[in-house]
Each structure stands twice: as structure tokens, then as C-alpha cells.
Scaffold this motif. Structure first.
Motif, PDB file in Angstrom:
ATOM      1  N   GLN A 115      -9.017 -12.094   0.531  1.00  0.00           N
ATOM      2  CA  GLN A 115      -9.482 -11.031   1.424  1.00  0.00           C
ATOM      3  C   GLN A 115      -8.663  -9.772   1.141  1.00  0.00           C
ATOM      4  O   GLN A 115      -7.587  -9.840   0.539  1.00  0.00           O
ATOM      5  CB  GLN A 115      -9.369 -11.472   2.884  1.00  0.00           C
ATOM      6  CG  GLN A 115      -7.943 -11.697   3.386  1.00  0.00           C
ATOM      7  CD  GLN A 115      -7.246 -10.426   3.823  1.00  0.00           C
ATOM      8  OE1 GLN A 115      -7.787  -9.687   4.650  1.00  0.00           O
ATOM      9  NE2 GLN A 115      -6.068 -10.152   3.286  1.00  0.00           N
ATOM     10  N   ASP A 116      -9.205  -8.642   1.536  1.00  0.00           N
ATOM     11  CA  ASP A 116      -8.444  -7.415   1.387  1.00  0.00           C
ATOM     12  C   ASP A 116      -8.730  -6.497   2.552  1.00  0.00           C
ATOM     13  O   ASP A 116      -9.741  -6.656   3.236  1.00  0.00           O
ATOM     14  CB  ASP A 116      -8.752  -6.728   0.055  1.00  0.00           C
ATOM     15  CG  ASP A 116      -7.460  -6.351  -0.646  1.00  0.00           C
ATOM     16  OD1 ASP A 116      -6.754  -5.463  -0.123  1.00  0.00           O
ATOM     17  OD2 ASP A 116      -7.149  -6.958  -1.676  1.00  0.00           O
ATOM     18  N   ILE A 175      -6.478   9.558   5.788  1.00  0.00           N
ATOM     19  CA  ILE A 175      -5.515   8.813   4.973  1.00  0.00           C
ATOM     20  C   ILE A 175      -5.997   7.369   4.944  1.00  0.00           C
ATOM     21  O   ILE A 175      -6.246   6.776   5.988  1.00  0.00           O
ATOM     22  CB  ILE A 175      -4.106   8.826   5.599  1.00  0.00           C
ATOM     23  CG1 ILE A 175      -3.708  10.215   6.105  1.00  0.00           C
ATOM     24  CG2 ILE A 175      -3.083   8.261   4.623  1.00  0.00           C
ATOM     25  CD1 ILE A 175      -3.558  11.245   5.045  1.00  0.00           C
ATOM     26  N   CYS A 176      -6.126   6.820   3.726  1.00  0.00           N
ATOM     27  CA  CYS A 176      -6.583   5.435   3.606  1.00  0.00           C
ATOM     28  C   CYS A 176      -5.511   4.598   2.921  1.00  0.00           C
ATOM     29  O   CYS A 176      -5.086   4.904   1.807  1.00  0.00           O
ATOM     30  CB  CYS A 176      -7.877   5.366   2.804  1.00  0.00           C
ATOM     31  SG  CYS A 176      -8.425   3.666   2.517  1.00  0.00           S
ATOM     32  N   HIS A 177      -5.068   3.551   3.599  1.00  0.00           N
ATOM     33  CA  HIS A 177      -4.164   2.572   2.987  1.00  0.00           C
ATOM     34  C   HIS A 177      -4.992   1.372   2.583  1.00  0.00           C
ATOM     35  O   HIS A 177      -5.713   0.817   3.409  1.00  0.00           O
ATOM     36  CB  HIS A 177      -3.097   2.120   3.984  1.00  0.00           C
ATOM     37  CG  HIS A 177      -2.078   3.176   4.295  1.00  0.00           C
ATOM     38  ND1 HIS A 177      -2.340   4.268   5.091  1.00  0.00           N
ATOM     39  CD2 HIS A 177      -0.791   3.291   3.914  1.00  0.00           C
ATOM     40  CE1 HIS A 177      -1.262   5.015   5.182  1.00  0.00           C
ATOM     41  NE2 HIS A 177      -0.302   4.446   4.476  1.00  0.00           N
ATOM     42  N   THR A 178      -4.875   0.985   1.341  1.00  0.00           N
ATOM     43  CA  THR A 178      -5.684  -0.146   0.885  1.00  0.00           C
ATOM     44  C   THR A 178      -4.810  -1.202   0.227  1.00  0.00           C
ATOM     45  O   THR A 178      -3.772  -0.884  -0.365  1.00  0.00           O
ATOM     46  CB  THR A 178      -6.784   0.316  -0.099  1.00  0.00           C
ATOM     47  OG1 THR A 178      -7.394  -0.843  -0.676  1.00  0.00           O
ATOM     48  CG2 THR A 178      -6.207   1.170  -1.220  1.00  0.00           C
ATOM     49  N   GLY A 179      -5.251  -2.440   0.314  1.00  0.00           N
ATOM     50  CA  GLY A 179      -4.504  -3.542  -0.294  1.00  0.00           C
ATOM     51  C   GLY A 179      -4.755  -3.685  -1.786  1.00  0.00           C
ATOM     52  O   GLY A 179      -4.026  -4.402  -2.472  1.00  0.00           O
ATOM     53  N   ARG A 211      -7.003  10.895   1.224  1.00  0.00           N
ATOM     54  CA  ARG A 211      -5.821  10.516   0.435  1.00  0.00           C
ATOM     55  C   ARG A 211      -5.708   8.998   0.470  1.00  0.00           C
ATOM     56  O   ARG A 211      -5.762   8.396   1.547  1.00  0.00           O
ATOM     57  CB  ARG A 211      -4.566  11.169   0.995  1.00  0.00           C
ATOM     58  CG  ARG A 211      -3.301  10.850   0.230  1.00  0.00           C
ATOM     59  CD  ARG A 211      -2.170  11.804   0.567  1.00  0.00           C
ATOM     60  NE  ARG A 211      -2.542  13.191   0.294  1.00  0.00           N
ATOM     61  CZ  ARG A 211      -2.584  13.740  -0.928  1.00  0.00           C
ATOM     62  NH1 ARG A 211      -2.266  13.001  -1.988  1.00  0.00           N
ATOM     63  NH2 ARG A 211      -2.940  14.987  -1.098  1.00  0.00           N
ATOM     64  N   VAL A 212      -5.583   8.398  -0.703  1.00  0.00           N
ATOM     65  CA  VAL A 212      -5.528   6.940  -0.773  1.00  0.00           C
ATOM     66  C   VAL A 212      -4.109   6.498  -1.121  1.00  0.00           C
ATOM     67  O   VAL A 212      -3.502   7.041  -2.051  1.00  0.00           O
ATOM     68  CB  VAL A 212      -6.526   6.399  -1.826  1.00  0.00           C
ATOM     69  CG1 VAL A 212      -6.395   4.884  -1.972  1.00  0.00           C
ATOM     70  CG2 VAL A 212      -7.948   6.769  -1.431  1.00  0.00           C
ATOM     71  N   ILE A 213      -3.621   5.547  -0.363  1.00  0.00           N
ATOM     72  CA  ILE A 213      -2.263   5.032  -0.590  1.00  0.00           C
ATOM     73  C   ILE A 213      -2.367   3.550  -0.937  1.00  0.00           C
ATOM     74  O   ILE A 213      -3.016   2.780  -0.226  1.00  0.00           O
ATOM     75  CB  ILE A 213      -1.389   5.270   0.655  1.00  0.00           C
ATOM     76  CG1 ILE A 213      -1.180   6.777   0.813  1.00  0.00           C
ATOM     77  CG2 ILE A 213      -0.055   4.536   0.523  1.00  0.00           C
ATOM     78  CD1 ILE A 213      -0.625   7.189   2.134  1.00  0.00           C
ATOM     79  N   THR A 214      -1.759   3.180  -2.049  1.00  0.00           N
ATOM     80  CA  THR A 214      -1.845   1.792  -2.531  1.00  0.00           C
ATOM     81  C   THR A 214      -0.445   1.278  -2.830  1.00  0.00           C
ATOM     82  O   THR A 214       0.516   2.048  -2.923  1.00  0.00           O
ATOM     83  CB  THR A 214      -2.657   1.710  -3.842  1.00  0.00           C
ATOM     84  OG1 THR A 214      -1.968   2.460  -4.843  1.00  0.00           O
ATOM     85  CG2 THR A 214      -4.064   2.258  -3.698  1.00  0.00           C
ATOM     86  N   GLY A 215      -0.345  -0.012  -2.990  1.00  0.00           N
ATOM     87  CA  GLY A 215       0.832  -0.604  -3.624  1.00  0.00           C
ATOM     88  C   GLY A 215       2.121  -0.507  -2.841  1.00  0.00           C
ATOM     89  O   GLY A 215       3.128  -0.058  -3.389  1.00  0.00           O
ATOM     90  N   ASP A 216       2.147  -0.934  -1.598  1.00  0.00           N
ATOM     91  CA  ASP A 216       3.391  -0.943  -0.836  1.00  0.00           C
ATOM     92  C   ASP A 216       3.248  -1.986   0.265  1.00  0.00           C
ATOM     93  O   ASP A 216       2.526  -1.772   1.242  1.00  0.00           O
ATOM     94  CB  ASP A 216       3.650   0.450  -0.240  1.00  0.00           C
ATOM     95  CG  ASP A 216       4.969   0.510   0.526  1.00  0.00           C
ATOM     96  OD1 ASP A 216       5.574  -0.546   0.772  1.00  0.00           O
ATOM     97  OD2 ASP A 216       5.377   1.629   0.878  1.00  0.00           O
ATOM     98  N   THR A 233       0.724  -1.112   3.320  1.00  0.00           N
ATOM     99  CA  THR A 233      -0.717  -1.297   3.097  1.00  0.00           C
ATOM    100  C   THR A 233      -1.170  -2.615   3.727  1.00  0.00           C
ATOM    101  O   THR A 233      -0.365  -3.526   3.893  1.00  0.00           O
ATOM    102  CB  THR A 233      -1.041  -1.325   1.587  1.00  0.00           C
ATOM    103  OG1 THR A 233      -0.265  -2.340   0.970  1.00  0.00           O
ATOM    104  CG2 THR A 233      -0.744   0.008   0.940  1.00  0.00           C
ATOM    105  N   PRO A 234      -2.435  -2.718   4.089  1.00  0.00           N
ATOM    106  CA  PRO A 234      -2.940  -3.971   4.650  1.00  0.00           C
ATOM    107  C   PRO A 234      -2.739  -5.118   3.666  1.00  0.00           C
ATOM    108  O   PRO A 234      -2.722  -4.910   2.450  1.00  0.00           O
ATOM    109  CB  PRO A 234      -4.437  -3.699   4.855  1.00  0.00           C
ATOM    110  CG  PRO A 234      -4.554  -2.231   4.893  1.00  0.00           C
ATOM    111  CD  PRO A 234      -3.476  -1.694   4.004  1.00  0.00           C
ATOM    112  N   TYR A 235      -2.618  -6.329   4.197  1.00  0.00           N
ATOM    113  CA  TYR A 235      -2.408  -7.491   3.349  1.00  0.00           C
ATOM    114  C   TYR A 235      -3.625  -7.692   2.458  1.00  0.00           C
ATOM    115  O   TYR A 235      -4.767  -7.677   2.935  1.00  0.00           O
ATOM    116  CB  TYR A 235      -2.168  -8.748   4.192  1.00  0.00           C
ATOM    117  CG  TYR A 235      -1.432  -9.811   3.415  1.00  0.00           C
ATOM    118  CD1 TYR A 235      -0.046  -9.871   3.431  1.00  0.00           C
ATOM    119  CD2 TYR A 235      -2.128 -10.717   2.626  1.00  0.00           C
ATOM    120  CE1 TYR A 235       0.645 -10.818   2.695  1.00  0.00           C
ATOM    121  CE2 TYR A 235      -1.450 -11.667   1.882  1.00  0.00           C
ATOM    122  CZ  TYR A 235      -0.057 -11.717   1.915  1.00  0.00           C
ATOM    123  OH  TYR A 235       0.612 -12.649   1.180  1.00  0.00           O
TER     124      TYR A 235
END
Lengths: 798, 280
Positions: free
Chosen positions: A492-493, A506-510, A538-543, A547-549
Motif C-alpha cells: 500500500q502507499d 504540498i504533497c507528501h508521498t510514500g 510541491r511534492v515531497i518524497t523520501g523521508d 512521508t506516509p508509510y
């Protein structure tokens, strides 16, 4: 809004100003092209030390004695650490999954303890002020080895006379799978022709632009570990670092900013990276390790290296009656953690014959240990082999009964109207488009003209060939891939979308960005579902702290799974924002929509209030909102495919090439791909995924090969002798699409990352054989197809 | 991929370079296109790098007394663009585009390529095919060595540890000079699996002074002397057959010796055709 509210013919994707299906530029492009990326290699921390490794020169050897005295005396050296010492900080791991029944492997350490099992395995770690000093000191470490017999040939790995690499396991068999569907013997007996041959696929590797790299920082005060890591799966690595260093997951943060290409190479646990993290814990300071090119060749996972004995039966009129394969692969001394090294062989069993309506299929796959570098999942896991075997057999059979290779496919590919249906191997297909794809391909390549040109050229002594490869591709995996086997790998993501105080998003993605453009795709999806221009996302990844699981990026899941989560999160935020706007405007939320960063009347599109104003009121003047109303300007949604274990895609490729029959050299002239990945979110990014994949497939077909000698020494582990495909030798690659969205998600996107690599080797091999067949050459079923292989087929060289 | 520690000195003149090379384990640094890679892979551990890049006068291309002289520091790109070389050393002009990639040719030097003597490299074979010579400065002064005596073994040449290669000299082409060049590499810019540099003199419809130099087939560039004689006798088929005696290529990672032998025959047929063509 859901589909029912829309006029006929439109889907939920047809939002005003939709970015779905548009080749917008990637938001990170300017940053990366201006050299302002932040790769792990760029990370510098205060008190950071550098690790280098003494690596085993032998394929198999007992470590009798290690003398580190001279190395420790080198000025600037901080520590010289043996495997036994490091094992006090980091526990070993075993790469098995319970759903691959019988799969076994041995414990593997971060640095070898007592025994080195392949040439290149780390034996001692050296930490110094600089990498150069660490390498100087590494040269002074004295290791006394007792060479042990090396098991290098997969064919004899199971023989009684062959030493067992891990005596506790009893034999060198890692995994075996058999499958018997329909009535293979009966079908073969009733066939008019049976073709039997053996395919050999060379061992090769994925050569990433940026090598593997990690900067680990154990903070003794905070009791926290931060790992800047070039990985595809930050949450998976968080779990693994925690587990093997005896920490809770919340004590571990994995940060993955820019990654210079992965191709499946960076989704595995590497001993030297685990060692780097353990060294940081041991030394209580940041430690950096960047694999150099030479050590990458002996430590980055290798892949392929399969010997497949195969049979196909056909009737006179071209109906395929049965497929049978016997696959053997050697995967190095350990099954790689945590995804295991049984998956590629398992995929081959799953995928052979997959495009065809043929119920009779028997398969056996055996995976054996050997003393070479480890093998594991690289781009298009198993697909290129299954496709080349299937399509090689199909064209050999067509040639044997004298019918056109296109005709045999028209007769046997699963009908486009037959879905949903399953394959002989038990795969479930929601909806594929083999015939529509074939029709489109034939039109794109102008097949009849090409055949006429081929005949005319042959009359002039120029030997050109046309080869095809139809394929199916596993994408959007559900928990069926790893989760059910006990691996803590998320299928799942999630995505979290938040309105900022000026109305941007701002979007945080897994899912993660490896250079392939997943940030762009997520931004397009959110901009569309929420209703703002792309430059307001703005997309934020990799943390893992932020970021969501989620599972990250592998098996072509970022757009299909991460994209759907982002789509739903954007929709949820839209509903939340419209609730605020409705209360401000005293309107019904249903009568409103968000378009171009403004709240508008859904019917007329008339602007009612800007998003900046909604944000201002919600954040700074909530006192003006009705009593009891709480604005929620952040929304999170998750997604996992549930209806289908995998979203299968399909496609077909064709290769057109010329063979110099004097030299055996192959010149690629044209390459065509038609692919059906469902909804195409960004056509340019999809096409470049396909093209890049085709190039890696051509690498396998013609160039790339990890050559080992009988003692297990890699002979060509450098960029001069290991031939990656380069631009000058590549053909133009034309890409077309058929669009069959998956009904499992609202956006309908399936994956596109494996398709190019899946089909290209088979298409090229078939084209070479098509060029040589009238010359009476033996069929070529070996990759890479070197000039020597071609000359042998022509009988011009022994 | 970090080199072992070494000292570095910039030579002011050829004499200074020779003096600096007096130190045990010293190596000359010119374009660095081979040396730096071997340093980074720790395949060589020189004590001192003597950088000759600042030495003046070594980057000239000059024609004198029926020869063309190419200074050791002439970069491949400079040679590639030289009208003088195109005219008087057409074999070298044909070979240059096959050497590596533009970034390598921008930095790599003619002298470095000859002195390094990679048996699969183009320029050593050209020097030998053209019956050229090498000018060397050493502790005892300058001397000249014929190409036939220069290449002695795998990466071994007539250069001593304190010698600096300062120029190569090639006979300038005349109206009756014939040259041919071909190589087979699986990717453009790679070292050749097999290559052939050839020169001859046209005498009516016949060829004399045939020199056939194969590269990528042994520890040095290799003259195929029986094949040369066969071609001079006008018998190409005998020449191709003679390669079985003249060449004994070992297996390597790109091809077996047998494949290389076959390819050498293909190249000889192709290059023989070039040798019959008068220059444009």
C-alpha cells in the motif's frame, strides 16, 4: 464527485484543466540540470568519516587470520573493523520468503565472518578521515586466506561431487518450483511440429548513473539513527536497519533525496551499506560509503543468468498446443535479503506463454547457490527471459511450419474480448489488448513494405531481419508479491496533501523519485484532482519521518499505486476546502468546485473565492467561521490494489536490424513498441521509460555480460570491458500506446517501467534469426549475441 | 577509486623532465587518459608524476625533409583538425576518429598513446605501418628509434625509465602512397577487437613496400609479414591464408582468438580494397 455525476463519455479524470495525459515538464528538471540535486554522494556532515572495504580476492576462502596493525597506524584512520567485531552491532540476515515454498538460504553478515563466499565480498571495513586514506589503509590490511573449492557452474552445482557451499543447508539448491497445467504430453504428441531448444541468458547487471551510497549518522544523544540512503524503498530500509541494529523503527529515519537511477538495483539489502550503518553506531559518528565503479561490479546485484531448455508444439495451421520449460539459474552464495533471489525464476515460470491462449504448460525452475556475486531483482525481473523464451519458441515454430510470425500471433494471442481470464500458469488478467497492440504495431512499422525492402536488400547480399516479441508485464503489485511471504515490504502507499497559507498544495508521498519522474506524475495527479495549476503543487518524497508509510518505487508501482493515493488525497482535500468555502459563501459544497486555484460555481465556472482567501480565513481568521466548524486543510489517503493481485499490462515490440555476415556484427536499424499501461498520465515520461527500458533490453541482447572464469573471478568488471549500450549503437525507438485502464483504481494507471526491458531482447534475437535463417544458419538462442555467436551460427568460426 | 599517494612535479623543459625521472618509480604524465585510470584503480603506484604538459615546443606539427614530425604533446583533437596531417599522414587521419570519444581526444596526446603502447590502440599500429620513428630524450641525450624496434612487449617499449618521448616522425605521403585502415569494435570508441593499419606504395597496378599491422591481436601491434609479401605479389587470397601463420591472437573478453583470426581476414580483404584506391 464520482463518475455517476458526469456526462456520458467522461470519466473522473476529465476534470477542467486536467494534467492527465499531458507531457508537462518535470518540476525537478531545472534543479537537476543546474547541478543542484542533492544526491547521497553530495551529503557532507560534521565529523563525517569515510568507509572503504577490503574485499575477498577469492571466490571462496576461509579467513584464517586478519592483521590490522599496519592499517590502524596510518594517520587519519579512525577504525579498522572485522566481521566478527561488526557482528556485535549488526545481526545477520537470511533472505527467505514463506510463500516461495522451500526457499532456503544461509545467514549473511555485514562483513564476512570466517569465510568469504564470492570475489568482492567485504572482509574488513576501514574508516578514515577521507576515502583516499581509508583506501590507503585498506591496502595495508593483511588477510590470510585458505582457498576453498569454488562452485561456479550452475549445471553441476547439484551434483554429488560438488561441494556444498553452506553445509548446514544440506545441498546447493536454493529453490525449486514445478508447474503442470493441462495435458502437455498429450498436446505435444498431437502436434504437427515440436521445436525444442536451449536458451542461454548471460549474467549481467544494472549500471546505475550514481553508484550505491549511504551516509549513516547515529546520534548517541538522541538515540536516533539517520541514514541518507540512495534507495528505492525508504520505509523497507527503516525496518531493516532497526531490526538488525536492535532499534525500534521510530528511532530510525531514512532520508532519500535525489537518486541517480536505480533500475531495481537499489531495492535490496547490501552488506557494505549495512556495515556503514553499523559502523556509525559503533563509532558514534557519521560514516559515508559510496560504492566505486569497480566494487559496484562485484557487489551490485547481478541478474538473469538462466539456462532454459524449452519446447513448443504447433499444429500445421499454426495453433500453439503446449509450452514446456526447464529453467536453471545460479544466484550466488546467498539469497538476497529481503526480496530473495527466487523471484526471477518464479516469474519466469509465471510468465512463459503468458500472452497466448494455450492451456497446456509444464515448467520446472531450479535456483542454485554458487560462489559468484549475488543475483536478485533487476528491472523487468524474469520478463526478458520469459518473453525471449516464449517468443523465440513461437518464431522458431512459425518458421518450422512455414507461416508468417505475425500470423502465428494473430492465431494464438488471447483474444481482446476474452477478458477477464487467466493463464495456464494461473495468472489473472483483468483486461489486455494483445490484438489491438499488434494491429497498431504492424501499422506503425509498415510491415508489408518492410518485408518487401528486406527481400530487395537480400537480393543485394544485405541481410536484414525483423523480429517480434509480445509480452505481459507485472505492475502495481498487491500484498501478494512480498507481504504474504512475511516480508515487511509495503504494497500500500499513501499521500498527504495540505493547503498552504497562500493556497498552494504540498504533497507528501510514500513513493520515491529515482530520476524517472515520479514527482512529476504525483504533481500532475494532485494538481488535477484538487484543481490547481501544476506550479502550485510541491511534492515531497523520501523521508520516513515525514512521508506516509509506503513501499517506494519498484515493480512499476509509483504511478499506479502512489498516483491513486495522491488522486484520492487531492479529492479529499478538495472536499475539505469546499466545505470551508461553502461555509464562507453560505453555499452548498456540492454546487462548488475548485478550478485553476479558485473556488468556482460548479455549473458555470464563475469564480467565487480564491484559494488564497480560503486559506487566509481558515488559518488566520477561523473566528469568522460558523461556531463548531473546524477547517481541515490537510488530507491523507492510502491505496492498495485489492481486486487483482497485479495489474498486468501488455504490449509488443519489433526490431529491425542488419547482420554483417562477414563480421557477425549486428546493426540495429529500427525498434517499435506498442504498450498498454492503461491511463497514460505523462506521455513523455512513459515513452522515455519505454525507451530506456528497450535500451537496457538491447544491452542484454547484444552487449552486457558479467564474464566469470571457472574459479569465480569476474573478468570484465570495469566500464571498458563490460559493455553498456551506448547512444551511437541504439536505433530510433518509436513508441505507441493502446489504453486499457484498470478498473481497480479511479485513475486507471498501470505501470510502464518494465515493458521496454521485457520485450527488447526477444525481439532482437528473433530479428537476428530472421536475418540469418535463409542462409542456413543455426538458430541463435544465446545472449548476448556477440559477433562470435553470429559467426558460430553461420559456421564461420568454431 | 582513489589513487595511492604520489608526489607531483611540473617539468619546465625536456631536460628537467629527464632529471626528475631520475627518481625511482617516477612516471611521465601527459594527457593522462590511460595513466589516471590506472592510478585510480591502484593498478600502478608511481612515486612521482612528472607532468610534461607545460613543456614548450612539444605540441607542434611540422613538415621537414620529407617527414612529418608530430610533437609528443599534440592532442588527438589537434591532429584530427590538422590539414598537414590530413595531407601528409592520411593513415593517421583515418585512424584518429576511432580513438575513444571526443572528451578523450581533447585531452589525450599522440606521444602518450605511443609511449603507453596499448596493443589494441590505433596509433602504435599506424606508426609501425608507416615505418615511422620515435624521438626520445634520455639521460645520455637524444636518440631516434625505428618503429620496428620500438614496440617490444606488452606495454613495453624502447623507452627506459628516465626517457621522455618527445616526437614521432612519419614519412610524408607522396602521390604513390597508399593507405588503408579498418577496425572492428562492438561500440564506437572502444578499443578494437581487431584492427588493421596498412601502408604501401603503388607501382602501376602493383603494390610494393606493403606493411600490414594488426592491432588487438597480441602483446604488441603485429606485422603480418607473409601476408605483406602475398599482397605485394598480388595474391590477396594467399594473404588471407597467411594470417593463420602470422597472427596468434589470444582469447580476450570480447572474442576468442579464433574469432579474431577470422575477423583479421575480413579486415584484410576490406583494407586491401582501400590500398588499391588512389587518394582523392
Amino acid at each position: 464527485m464520482n463518475d455517476r455525476d458526469l456526462p456520458a463519455g467522461l470519466t473522473a479524470l476529465d476534470r477542467p484543466n486536467s494534467y492527465i495525459g499531458r507531457s508537462v515538464a518535470r518540476p525537478n528538471l531545472a534543479r537537476l540540470t543546474q547541478g543542484r540535486g542533492q544526491y547521497v554522494s553530495d551529503v557532507v556532515l560534521p565529523r563525517m568519516a569515510h568507509a572503504a572495504f577490503v574485499r575477498s580476492p577469492h571466490a571462496h576462502a576461509r579467513i584464517k587470520q586478519i592483521n590490522t596493525d599496519a592499517a590502524k597506524r596510518v594517520p587519519g584512520v579512525i577504525a579498522v573493523v572485522t566481521g566478527a567485531e561488526l557482528a556485535t552491532v549488526c545481526t545477520p540476515w537470511v533472505g527467505v520468503l514463506t510463500h516461495l515454498k522451500g526457499l532456503k538460504s544461509a545467514p549473511q553478515h555485514a562483513v564476512a565472518v570466517e569465510r568469504a563466499c564470492w570475489q568482492g565480498e567485504a572482509v574488513v571495513a576501514v574508516v578514515a578521515r577521507t576515502r583516499a586514506l581509508a583506501e590507503d589503509a585498506a591496502e595495508l590490511v593483511e588477510v590470510e586466506y585458505e582457498e576453498l573449492p569454488a562452485v561456479t557452474d550452475a549445471e553441476t552445482a547439484l551434483d554429488k561431487a560438488t561441494p556444498v557451499i553452506h553445509p548446514d543447508l544440506g545441498d546447493n539448491l536454493t529453490f525449486e518450483r514445478t508447474l503442470d497445467a493441462g495435458q502437455v504430453d498429450k498436446a505435444l504428441n498431437e502436434s504437427d511440429a515440436v521445436v525444442e531448444t536451449t536458451f542461454l541468458f548471460g549474467r549481467h547487471t544494472g549500471v546505475t548513473n550514481e553508484p550505491r551510497a549511504a551516509v549513516a549518522d547515529w546520534n548517541e544523544g538522541a538515540q536516533r539513527l539517520t541514514v541518507h540512503h540512495g534507495t528505492q524503498a525508504p520505509h523497507m530500509m527503516q525496518n531493516i536497519f532497526a531490526k538488525h541494529l536492535g532499534l525500534a523503527e521510530h528511532q530510525v529515519r531514512v532520508v532519500t533525496n535525489d537518486v541517480g537511477g536505480s533500475f531495481g538495483i537499489k531495492v535490496h539489502v547490501y552488506a557494505d551499506e549495512m556495515a556503514t550503518v553499523a559502523l556509525s553506531k559503533l563509532l558514534k559518528r557519521p560514516v559515508k560509503y559510496v560504492a566505486d565503479r569497480i566494487e559496484s561490479f562485484v557487489t551490485d546485484i547481478h541478474a538473469r543468468d538462466h539456462r532454459v531448455k524449452a519446447r513448443i508444439g504447433v499444429t500445421k495451421d499454426g495453433r500453439i498446443t503446449a509450452f514446456e520449460i526447464d529453467d536453471l539459474t545460479g544466484i550466488g552464495p546467498y539469497s538476497v535479503y529481503p526480496r530473495t533471489s527466487g523471484i526471477e525464476a518464479n516469474q519466469i515460470v509465471n510468465l512463459v506463454g503468458g500472452p497466448y491462449a494455450c492451456p497446456n504448460y509444464r515448467a520446472r525452475a531450479r535456483v542454485v547457490f554458487q560462489n559468484k556475486n549475488v543475483m536478485c531483482q533487476y528491472r523487468a525481473v524474469g520478463h526478458p527471459i520469459a518473453t525471449a523464451v516464449t517468443e523465440g519458441l513461437v518464431e522458431l515454430a512459425a518458421a518450422k511450419i512455414g507461416i508468417d510470425p505475425v500470423e502465428v500471433r494473430r492465431k494464438n494471442l488471447i483474444a481482446d474480448e476474452a477478458y477477464p481470464c487467466g493463464s495456464a500458469a494461473g495468472l489473472k488478467f483483468e483486461k489486455l489488448s494483445h490484438h489491438a497492440s499488434l494491429d497498431k504495431l504492424i501499422a506503425m512499422m509498415d510491415y508489408d513494405r518492410l518485408r518487401r525492402d528486406q527481400a530487395a536488400a537480400r537480393a543485394r547480399g544485405i541481410h536484414r531481419g525483423i523480429g517480434f516479441a509480445a509480452f505481459i508485464e507485472v505492475t502495481n503489485p498487491s500484498a501478494a508479491f512480498y507481504g504474504v511471504g512475511g516480508a515487511r515490504i509495503s504494497s500500500q502507499d499513501g499521500a498527504t496533501v495540505r493547503l498552504d497559507a497562500q493556497g498552494a498544495v504540498i504533497c507528501h508521498t510514500g513513493v520515491t523519485e529515482q530520476g524517472q519522474g515520479s514527482e512529476a506524475v504525483i504533481a500532475q495527479v494532485v494538481a488535477t484532482s484538487f484543481g490547481v495549476p501544476l506550479d502550485r503543487v510541491r511534492v515531497i518524497t523520501g523521508d520516513t519521518d515525514n512521508t506516509p508509510y509506503g513501499g517506494g518505487t519498484w515493480a512499476s508501482r509509483a504511478a499506479g499505486i502512489g498516483g491513486e493515493a495522491a488522486w484520492q488525497a487531492g479529492k479529499a482535500l478538495r472536499a475539505n476546502v469546499l466545505a470551508v468555502a461553502a461555509s464562507i459563501l453560505q453555499a452548498e459544497p456540492k454546487a462548488l468546485d475548485i478550478r485553476a486555484a479558485a473556488v468556482v460555481d460548479a455549473d458555470t465556472g464563475r469564480e467565487r473565492i480564491g484559494l488564497d482567501e480560503v486559506a487566509r480565513i481558515a488559518y488566520f481568521r477561523p473566528d469568522t467561521l460558523p461556531p463548531g466548524f473546524q477547517a481541515e486543510l490537510m488530507a491523507t489517503r492510502h491505496y492498495v490494489p485489492r481486486a487483482w493481485p497485479f495489474a498486468f499490462t501488455n504490449g509488443i515490440q519489433a526490431s529491425h536490424l542488419e547482420v554483417d555476415t562477414d563480421t557477425g556484427f549486428v546493426t540495429l536499424l529500427d525498434h517499435w513498441v506498442v504498450e498498454d499501461c492503461g491511463t497514460v498520465i505523462n506521455p513523455q515520461l512513459v515513452d522515455e521509460q519505454i525507451r530506456g527500458g528497450v535500451v537496457q533490453g538491447i544491452g542484454a541482447a547484444l552487449f552486457e555480460h558479467c564474464l566469470y572464469d571457472a574459479q569465480g573471478q569476474l573478468l570484465n568488471g570495469n566500464m571498458a570491458d563490460y559493455l553498456v549500450p551506448m547512444a551511437a549503437e541504439m536505433p530510433d525507438i518509436q513508441v505507441g500506446h493502446v489504453v486499457t485502464p484498470t478498473g481497480d483504481s479511479e485513475i486507471g494507471a498501470k505501470g510502464a517501467g518494465e515493458a521496454g526491458t521485457a520485450g527488447a531482447p526477444g525481439a532482437v534475437m528473433n530479428a537476428v534469426n530472421d536475418a540469418l535463417r535463409p542462409l542456413g544458419a543455426r538458430s541463435i538462442t544465446v545472449m548476448p549475441i556477440t559477433p562470435g555467436v553470429v559467426l558460430q551460427a553461420l559456421g564461420k568460426s568454431e | 577509486m582513489k589513487p595511492a599517494p604520489f608526489d607531483y612535479a611540473r617539468a619546465r623543459s625536456v631536460e628537467h623532465a629527464v632529471e626528475l625521472l631520475g627518481r625511482e618509480g617516477a612516471r611521465v604524465l601527459a594527457g593522462g587518459q590511460s595513466l589516471i585510470a590506472t592510478l585510480n584503480m591502484r593498478l600502478s603506484h608511481p612515486s612521482l608524476l612528472v607532468d610534461i604538459n607545460e613543456v614548450t615546443g612539444l605540441d607542434r606539427i611540422a613538415r621537414r625533409n620529407g617527414h612529418i614530425e608530430i610533437g609528443a604533446l599534440v592532442r588527438h583533437v589537434q591532429a584530427e583538425r590538422s590539414a598537414e596531417i590530413a595531407q601528409t599522414a592520411p593513415l593517421v587521419a583515418r585512424a584518429l576518429p576511432h580513438i575513444g570519444h571526443p572528451a578523450i581526444r581533447n585531452r589525450g596526446t599522440i606521444g602518450g598513446s605511443i609511449a603507453f603502447a596499448d596493443p589494441a590502440a590505433e596509433l602504435p599500429a599506424c606508426l609501425l605501418a608507416l615505418d615511422g620513428e620515435v624521438e626520445i630524450a634520455g639521460p645520455a641525450g637524444k636518440r631516434t628509434v625505428k618503429a620496428d624496434d620500438f614496440f617490444q612487449g606488452l606495454f613495453e617499449t624502447a623507452l627506459g625509465p628516465r626517457d621522455v618521448l618527445i616526437a614521432i616522425r612519419l614519412p610524408a605521403a607522396t602521390h604513390d602512397t597508399r593507405v588503408g585502415f579498418a577496425e572492428l569494435a562492438r561500440r564506437h570508441g572502444d578499443y578494437a577487437m581487431v584492427g588493421l593499419a596498412a601502408a604501401a606504395r603503388a607501382n602501376g597496378t602493383k603494390l610494393t613496400d606493403v606493411r600490414l599491422v594488426f592491432f588487438g591481436v597480441g602483446s604488441t601491434p603485429v606485422r603480418a609479414r607473409d601476408a605483406e609479401a602475398a599482397l605485394a605479389a598480388g595474391d590477396l587470397e594467399a594473404g588471407v591464408k597467411a594470417l593463420a601463420r602470422n597472427l596468434d591472437p589470444p582469447d580476450d573478453v570480447q572474442a576468442t582468438g579464433a574469432v579474431k583470426k577470422h575477423l583479421a581476414g575480413v579486415l584484410l580483404r576490406r583494407v586491401a580494397r582501400q590500398l588499391t584506391e588512389a587518394p582523392q
